[in-house]
Motif scaffolding. Structure first.
Motif, mmCIF file in Angstrom:
data_model
loop_
_atom_site.group_PDB
_atom_site.id
_atom_site.type_symbol
_atom_site.label_atom_id
_atom_site.label_comp_id
_atom_site.label_asym_id
_atom_site.label_seq_id
_atom_site.Cartn_x
_atom_site.Cartn_y
_atom_site.Cartn_z
ATOM 1 N N TYR A 117 29.925 65.094 2.131
ATOM 2 C CA TYR A 117 28.657 65.631 1.808
ATOM 3 C C TYR A 117 27.506 65.879 2.356
ATOM 4 O O TYR A 117 28.033 64.785 3.493
ATOM 5 N N GLU A 118 27.290 66.337 1.924
ATOM 6 C CA GLU A 118 25.950 66.561 3.376
ATOM 7 C C GLU A 118 24.253 66.307 2.789
ATOM 8 O O GLU A 118 23.772 66.297 1.674
ATOM 9 N N ARG A 119 23.608 65.917 3.727
ATOM 10 C CA ARG A 119 22.103 65.569 3.521
ATOM 11 C C ARG A 119 21.964 66.492 2.486
ATOM 12 O O ARG A 119 21.313 67.671 2.955
ATOM 13 N N ASP A 120 21.052 65.920 2.140
ATOM 14 C CA ASP A 120 20.142 67.100 1.004
ATOM 15 C C ASP A 120 18.765 66.486 1.753
ATOM 16 O O ASP A 120 17.491 67.305 2.042
ATOM 17 N N ARG A 121 17.352 66.099 0.716
ATOM 18 C CA ARG A 121 16.374 65.734 0.843
ATOM 19 C C ARG A 121 16.167 64.363 0.308
ATOM 20 O O ARG A 121 17.381 63.532 -0.422
ATOM 21 N N THR A 166 19.140 61.567 -0.203
ATOM 22 C CA THR A 166 20.459 62.306 -1.583
ATOM 23 C C THR A 166 21.614 63.498 -0.354
ATOM 24 O O THR A 166 20.964 63.468 0.462
ATOM 25 N N ARG A 180 24.621 65.253 -0.709
ATOM 26 C CA ARG A 180 25.011 66.088 -2.446
ATOM 27 C C ARG A 180 26.563 66.526 -1.647
ATOM 28 O O ARG A 180 26.767 66.410 -0.768
#
Length: 77
Positions: A52-56, A64, A66
């Motif tokens: 997962y990667e940091r979104d906003r 979040t 994603r």
């Protein structure tokens, strides 16, 4: 250690909310590897890593993370 609240979006951990260690700037880690979410005990060789990667931040201030992809256990390290 400071913690930050995140919600996982997509993939096997979709809608899971959890506290992760915060970076010095107060944001969650740029990437997070989720291992075996929801599985009590995976058979040897069936383990997977979910990247997962940091979104906003969402409208309530929760960050979040994603879903990016799933790989064999240990491949994302």
């Amino acid at each position: 250690m400071a913690l930050v609240r995140v919600r996982f979006v997509g993939g096997p951990a979709h809608d899971l909310v959890r506290e992760l260690p915060a970076e010095p700037d107060g944001e969650p880690p740029r990437r997070w590897i989720m291992r075996h979410p929801g599985e009590a005990a995976a058979a040897p060789g069936d383990e997977t890593d979910h990247l997962y990667e940091r979104d906003r931040r969402d409208g309530w201030g929760t960050w979040t993370m994603r879903y990016v992809r799933t790989e064999p256990f240990g491949a994302t390290e």
